[in-house]
Design a protein around this motif. Structure first.
Motif, short mmCIF file in Angstrom:
data_model
loop_
_atom_site.label_atom_id
_atom_site.label_comp_id
_atom_site.label_asym_id
_atom_site.label_seq_id
_atom_site.Cartn_x
_atom_site.Cartn_y
_atom_site.Cartn_z
N ILE A 58 -14.52 60.33 -11.31
CA ILE A 58 -13.09 60.45 -11.52
C ILE A 58 -12.79 59.89 -12.89
N ASP A 59 -11.66 60.28 -13.47
CA ASP A 59 -11.35 59.87 -14.84
C ASP A 59 -10.23 58.85 -14.92
N LEU A 60 -9.23 59.01 -14.08
CA LEU A 60 -8.10 58.08 -14.03
C LEU A 60 -7.82 57.77 -12.57
N CYS A 61 -7.33 56.57 -12.32
CA CYS A 61 -7.16 56.16 -10.93
C CYS A 61 -5.85 55.40 -10.75
N TYR A 62 -4.94 55.96 -9.98
CA TYR A 62 -3.78 55.21 -9.51
C TYR A 62 -4.23 54.44 -8.27
N SER A 63 -3.90 53.16 -8.22
CA SER A 63 -4.38 52.36 -7.10
C SER A 63 -3.39 51.26 -6.77
N ARG A 64 -3.35 50.90 -5.49
CA ARG A 64 -2.57 49.75 -5.05
C ARG A 64 -3.34 48.45 -5.24
N HIS A 65 -4.57 48.55 -5.66
CA HIS A 65 -5.45 47.39 -5.74
C HIS A 65 -5.75 47.06 -7.20
N LYS A 66 -5.67 45.81 -7.55
CA LYS A 66 -5.99 45.38 -8.91
C LYS A 66 -7.47 45.04 -8.97
N HIS A 67 -8.24 45.99 -9.46
CA HIS A 67 -9.69 45.80 -9.55
C HIS A 67 -10.04 45.08 -10.85
N GLU A 68 -10.95 44.16 -10.78
CA GLU A 68 -11.42 43.45 -11.96
C GLU A 68 -12.85 43.91 -12.26
N ASP A 69 -13.04 44.49 -13.44
CA ASP A 69 -14.37 44.94 -13.83
C ASP A 69 -14.43 44.98 -15.36
N GLU A 70 -15.53 44.52 -15.93
CA GLU A 70 -15.64 44.42 -17.38
C GLU A 70 -15.69 45.79 -18.06
N LEU A 71 -15.98 46.85 -17.31
CA LEU A 71 -16.06 48.19 -17.90
C LEU A 71 -14.75 48.97 -17.75
N LEU A 72 -13.77 48.38 -17.07
CA LEU A 72 -12.53 49.08 -16.80
C LEU A 72 -11.34 48.29 -17.33
N THR A 73 -10.25 48.99 -17.49
CA THR A 73 -8.99 48.34 -17.84
C THR A 73 -7.88 48.97 -17.01
N SER A 74 -6.76 48.27 -16.91
CA SER A 74 -5.69 48.77 -16.05
C SER A 74 -4.35 48.30 -16.59
N VAL A 75 -3.29 48.94 -16.08
CA VAL A 75 -1.93 48.55 -16.43
C VAL A 75 -1.08 48.66 -15.17
N LEU A 76 -0.17 47.73 -15.01
CA LEU A 76 0.76 47.78 -13.88
C LEU A 76 1.83 48.83 -14.17
N ILE A 77 1.93 49.83 -13.31
CA ILE A 77 2.90 50.91 -13.50
C ILE A 77 4.27 50.52 -12.95
N ARG A 78 4.30 49.97 -11.73
CA ARG A 78 5.57 49.61 -11.10
C ARG A 78 5.28 48.89 -9.80
N HIS A 79 6.33 48.41 -9.15
CA HIS A 79 6.25 47.88 -7.79
C HIS A 79 7.03 48.81 -6.87
N ASP A 80 6.49 49.05 -5.68
CA ASP A 80 7.13 49.91 -4.70
C ASP A 80 7.49 49.12 -3.45
N SER A 81 8.65 49.41 -2.90
CA SER A 81 9.09 48.74 -1.67
C SER A 81 8.26 49.22 -0.48
N LEU A 82 8.12 48.34 0.49
CA LEU A 82 7.45 48.69 1.73
C LEU A 82 8.48 49.04 2.79
#
Length: 287
Positions: A141-165
């Motif tokens: 896969i090339d891009l990943c939207y996720s509810r989980h904040k994964h920590e990995d030295e080969l990846l980077t991420s940005v917080l898009i938003r918060h969603d109500s439950l």
């Protein structure tokens, strides 16, 4: 035998005139004649019958014209597409996403991608959150939207938003408002929840929710797919806690009661991404 020679042959087979062909391909008539002769010598066939008055294709020439023209057209189209990929204007990209963004953010971002790069093909997938990181690192896969904040030295991420439950219940369920949600009303319920792994962001948020209401939920079914959870809730097999954005699906037979809790949505990608297509799409997604 070269692609250039084949293109000269195909052009001459259309024109059946050496001077006009040499003019169109921007070479001299003598060079064209030598290239066609070299092609015939290598193939050991006569491609054209020549006379002072006309040029005609031989049966072998007609056969090769029919066989080679679609192939050369495909080669040229592929080369053009490769240039588009090089410029970041075409190609394929695989995006993983949770089902909860299907009904709001996902159509919007894809509309922006299509408007900017209409020839990019986007494949949408939904995979288990436990597989997201390895599939990103394996280029599956090339891009990943996720509810989980994964920590990995080969990846980077940005917080898009918060969603109500929201608490999702069957349409005929007695819980109809936030005031109805108490320890007593939840204690005897059966729950249908996502599959959790210790330490994951979404799972920790669920623990926070149930702790706030003072219950240890009786989980009867687990699924990573919101559409499955909605179907089971509609059938009366339990209730669930899921992002409120699922309510935009207008799924019949269920009710969404907002909860005072939010979950994050991250966009994750490979560090130092070299694919121009992915970088261009990424620029749109994080605007």
């Amino acid at each position: 035998m070269t692609i250039q020679q084949i293109e000269y042959f195909l052009q001459l087979s259309e024109e059946l005139h050496y001077w006009r062909t040499s003019y169109k391909v921007n070479i001299t008539q003598s060079v064209l004649s030598r290239q066609i002769k070299a092609l015939e010598d290598e193939l050991q066939v006569t491609l054209f019958n020549r006379s002072n008055r006309k040029v005609e294709l031989t049966p072998a020439g007609k056969f090769l014209q029919q066989q080679w023209k679609p192939l050369i057209d495909q080669v040229n189209a592929s080369a053009l597409y490769a240039r588009k990929i090089h410029k970041g204007e075409g190609g394929d990209i695989v995006i993983n996403h949770p089902g909860s963004i299907t009904y709001d953010i996902l159509p919007d971002v894809l509309a922006r991608v299509t408007a900017e790069y209409p020839e990019i093909k986007v494949e949408l997938v939904q995979i288990r959150h436990s597989q997201e990181i390895e599939m990103l690192k394996a280029f599956k896969i090339d891009l990943c939207y996720s509810r989980h904040k994964h920590e990995d030295e080969l990846l980077t991420s940005v917080l898009i938003r918060h969603d109500s439950l929201a608490l999702m219940v069957p349409a005929a369920h007695p819980i109809v408002a936030a005031a109805d949600i108490t320890r007593e009303t939840l204690q005897q319920e059966r729950f249908i929840l996502s599959t959790f792994t210790d330490g994951e962001t979404f799972g920790m948020k669920m623990e926070e929710v149930f702790s706030a209401y003072g219950i240890d939920p009786a989980v009867r079914f687990e699924s990573d797919f919101g559409s499955v959870i909605m179907s089971l809730v509609k059938k009366g097999l339990g209730i669930s806690v899921i992002p409120y954005s699922y309510s935009l699906a207008n799924y019949p037979g269920v009710r969404f009661v907002p909860l005072p809790f939010e979950v994050p949505l991250y966009l994750i990608w490979r560090k130092n991404e070299e694919n121009e297509v992915i970088r261009n799409v990424l620029d749109i997604l994080i605007k």
